[in-house]
Design an enzyme around this catalytic site. Sequence first.
Site, short mmCIF file in Angstrom:
data_model
loop_
_atom_site.label_atom_id
_atom_site.label_comp_id
_atom_site.label_asym_id
_atom_site.label_seq_id
_atom_site.Cartn_x
_atom_site.Cartn_y
_atom_site.Cartn_z
CB SER A 194 -0.96 -0.03 1.20
OG SER A 194 -1.97 0.94 1.06
CD GLU A 321 -5.11 -4.22 -4.12
OE1 GLU A 321 -5.25 -3.76 -2.97
OE2 GLU A 321 -4.06 -4.78 -4.50
CG HIS A 469 -5.46 -2.51 0.02
ND1 HIS A 469 -4.54 -2.36 -0.99
CD2 HIS A 469 -5.07 -1.66 1.00
CE1 HIS A 469 -3.65 -1.46 -0.64
NE2 HIS A 469 -3.94 -1.03 0.57
#
Length: 567
Positions: A194, A321, A469
């Site tokens: 991320s 995600e 995610h």
Amino acid sequence: MQANYIFIGPSLGKIEGKLASNYLGVEYYSFQGIPYARAPVGNLRFKAPLPAEAWNGVLDGTKEGPACPSVHVLFRWVIGNEDNCLNLNVYIKELPKNGVPLKPVMVWVHGGGFTYGSNSTELYGPEYLITEDVILVTINYRLGIFGFICLEDEHLEVTGNAGLKDQVMALKWVRENIISFGGDPDNVTVFGQSAGGASVHFLTLSPLAKGLFHKVIIQSGSALSPWASGVRGVKHIREYMKTEENDESKILSMLQKMPTKELLTIQTNIPNMIIAGFQRFFGPVVEKPSKDAFISEEPEHLLKSGNYNKVPIIIGTTSNEAAFHRGIRVFEGLRWSFDCKLEIPLDLRKKLSEKEEAEVVKKIHNFYKLPEDVCEESSFELKSDNLFVHGCHRSMNYHIETNNNPIFCYKFSFEGRMNHTKNVSLAHFPKTHFLCMYLATMVGTGFMRDMLMKIAYSVGFEKISGSAHGDELSYLFGCLLSRQMKPNSSEEKTMKRLVKLWTNFAKHNNPTPENNGGDLGIKWIPIEKNKHHYLDIETELTMKMNPFSERNKFWNDIYDEYSKKRN
């Protein structure tokens, strides 16, 4: 079972570590809370870091150092402090011995939107990765207003990117000191997820990081992600400071004197929604050119020109995600806008006229088949693409043109009980699910743990396919919710594969080398021009072609069409 040991460090001093156990019960050595830079307090607040000073006596490395100041992402209380927050942890399988080859080093950069997170073992325990013969380093860096405020007056020495410069300083520490732990300073892999993945990508673009690492793993983020961009100046924080002052030197003086909690209050009051077309106020910026600038050109320009640190790369995303959005909305109390104007990535949206913007909005609605009353679930593919997937795709396209090193692409698709981001996000009662999982971990074993786990999984979940995610992190690190790994389960098999792939890459520049990748049963093929081979990490490992091909083509065509109109 823990025992303290004295480790003779480099010129900085002596470090006391401890014995800990990996998930199999095998012991390793842990050295935590090691300062790699001076405390960023007083006149050093917001400025580039300075190297750590030597200490007297023995440094206690048996417990974690403080996190850098932030608001806890789940519980919303203030955590961390500035004194010694620039620290790192080092985990090794054995103490160094004469005649033993130096070991590959893996440096982890945590995510959290440049606003949250730390190197804490609650999220990033070494229990899985340390089963392989590597040295793991996990770092802290300054976040939010502390790490990413940027003033226009360069004489004030707050030129932005302090958090990224912290990462560079940590890598310098590794280069100068990791040999004392038995690590090879000439074989360093930097990896992150991320905002950590975007940070790692920025490190490949920064002249300050040249020569400090030799491979990178970029997970679910890139320098081209629309949220990986901050703003210059202080206009956006003046009203939240409740001041009419315009002089940046006076504003800096006020900010440097503020208590940590007051600064975080200012930060949390500034809108910071995760929307592709919304500007993140505290994030990486392009600095004015100077020898101390972390980055002084737009990332896209650097990628096109090839003027960056060229190393082997692993890069990829999860299969869904944006499934994590529901959880963030619940825990942060955010409302999500579904105005499709704001779903146009910021770098593109800034170039569009009002008429062109309307054209792109219509194209988005038609391609993603969005209903008139757009709901969060119906936009998962859209948000996955414009926040994560297409930025990584564009980055790969540029790298394949200018980087002669191998580039390995992946998609993490595995769905299991340890996909904690997705489980928490899609639970009908996410706070109940998380709390029961947390308490079950604290209890350890027995009837009470089993009962709490049963309650955690009885709350019901939205039926949405794909990995969210951050789901892959539970298979790389021992986290607070993942201490109990069932032997021979699909979760353990996935963990072993992921750990093997990542550490093989660190050791050999190749995740499936001829002599060491055979037990994985597959050869991971690097991407080529117009041939995006990728490894699908599912219940089994499979080589496929062109991840998210139709969706990436849609956005490629949008960028091409409206870029040509500007030429």
